[in-house]
Design an enzyme around this catalytic site. Sequence first.
Site, PDB file in Angstrom:
ATOM      1  N   LYS A 177      -6.041   0.540  15.415  1.00  0.00           N
ATOM      2  CA  LYS A 177      -6.297   1.498  15.227  1.00  0.00           C
ATOM      3  C   LYS A 177      -7.756   2.278  15.387  1.00  0.00           C
ATOM      4  CE  LYS A 177      -3.994  -0.181  11.640  1.00  0.00           C
ATOM      5  NZ  LYS A 177      -3.219   0.972  10.780  1.00  0.00           N
ATOM      6  N   ASN A 234       1.700   5.602   7.267  1.00  0.00           N
ATOM      7  CA  ASN A 234       1.277   4.144   6.326  1.00  0.00           C
ATOM      8  C   ASN A 234       1.716   2.862   7.293  1.00  0.00           C
ATOM      9  OD1 ASN A 234      -0.223   2.197   3.835  1.00  0.00           O
ATOM     10  ND2 ASN A 234       2.139   1.888   4.238  1.00  0.00           N
ATOM     11  N   ASP A 246      11.228   3.540   5.450  1.00  0.00           N
ATOM     12  CA  ASP A 246      11.221   2.541   5.016  1.00  0.00           C
ATOM     13  C   ASP A 246      11.705   1.456   6.808  1.00  0.00           C
ATOM     14  OD1 ASP A 246       9.498  -0.479   5.346  1.00  0.00           O
ATOM     15  OD2 ASP A 246       8.688  -0.092   3.297  1.00  0.00           O
ATOM     16  N   THR A 293      -1.972  -6.822   0.269  1.00  0.00           N
ATOM     17  CA  THR A 293      -0.254  -6.875   0.721  1.00  0.00           C
ATOM     18  C   THR A 293      -0.185  -7.662   1.542  1.00  0.00           C
ATOM     19  OG1 THR A 293      -0.594  -6.020   3.046  1.00  0.00           O
ATOM     20  CG2 THR A 293      -0.760  -4.460   0.986  1.00  0.00           C
ATOM     21  N   LEU A 344       0.642  -1.496  -0.028  1.00  0.00           N
ATOM     22  CA  LEU A 344      -0.019  -0.025  -0.331  1.00  0.00           C
ATOM     23  C   LEU A 344       0.843   1.004   0.047  1.00  0.00           C
ATOM     24  CD1 LEU A 344      -2.858   0.991   0.131  1.00  0.00           C
ATOM     25  CD2 LEU A 344      -3.114   0.379   2.644  1.00  0.00           C
ATOM     26  N   TYR A 369      -4.588  -4.937  17.593  1.00  0.00           N
ATOM     27  CA  TYR A 369      -4.149  -4.202  16.028  1.00  0.00           C
ATOM     28  C   TYR A 369      -5.774  -3.172  15.756  1.00  0.00           C
ATOM     29  CZ  TYR A 369      -4.294  -3.223  10.896  1.00  0.00           C
ATOM     30  OH  TYR A 369      -5.156  -2.914   9.387  1.00  0.00           O
TER      31      TYR A 369
END
Length: 297
Positions: A167, A91, A39, A197, A20, A163
């Site tokens: 979020k 991201n 990254d 992904t 993504l 997670y």
Amino acid sequence: MSSTSLDGRVAVVTGAGAGLGRAEAVALAKAGARVVLNDLPGAADEAADEIKALGAEAVIAAGDVGERSTADLIVQTALESFGSLDVVVNNAGITRDRMLFNMSDEEFDLVLRIHLRGHFLLSRNAASHWRQVAKDTGAPVDASVINTASEAFLTGSPGQANYAAAKGGIAALTLSTARGLSRIGVRANAICPRARTAMTAEVFGEDTSGQAVDPYSPDHVAPLVAYLASPASARISGQVFVVYGGMVALLAAPSVDQRFDTESDLWSADELDRTLGGFFADRDPELSFAADSILTL
């Protein structure tokens, strides 16, 4: 209509090496932005080469987004390499899926650190820069923050307590960012992407749709990110979108389902049982705060 071009703008994308993040970085570059790719060391090299092959500009600021030093480096790299910072795309993320009763401290902390802390650190550093620019110029900065939430926080994914919590925190952080920075010209929005992904390989599996473009391709998500980064989205802030497969859905804020008021000065256990308990006595026990209906989109 306002311009969707990003000519002259500088965007940073975390987790930009693949999936993504890479699709988003490429879309931003195609729209005209100069891009700072973040990254882990070495992971964004191919993405940088792809962007440069398009005739666009890209530099790398490698590091772990959960570390303050990485946020410092990303902003510093944008300013030193391109002279400004206009767009932040948070991201980067990881998963450590496990049922709550089996989840370790480390698995919970790591996911919160990369997702929520990572979003916070870069957003905070960018906000500090933009505030100073607004003070120095006496004018709004016209900047955009695009955060990556997930439907997991709305559905309470059973095997993703870490997670889902991260979020949910990102959605709240987005709203706070939008409200807290609006006066200096910063808008903030969150996307809940469905994208195939490496991180979601076990969730979506292989593409069996038979469609020309995989409905879960990151290429369906990237155009929305590029649009939210552009001047054309100036009136869009504090919003949460679900995006995949050629569809964008704007989510509504939670509403009050039912209000209960005591008939006395204070609630008693008996009165709570009569009013609150009575309401739930005949209610479907599966109905909760979970927004499972969005899964039908």
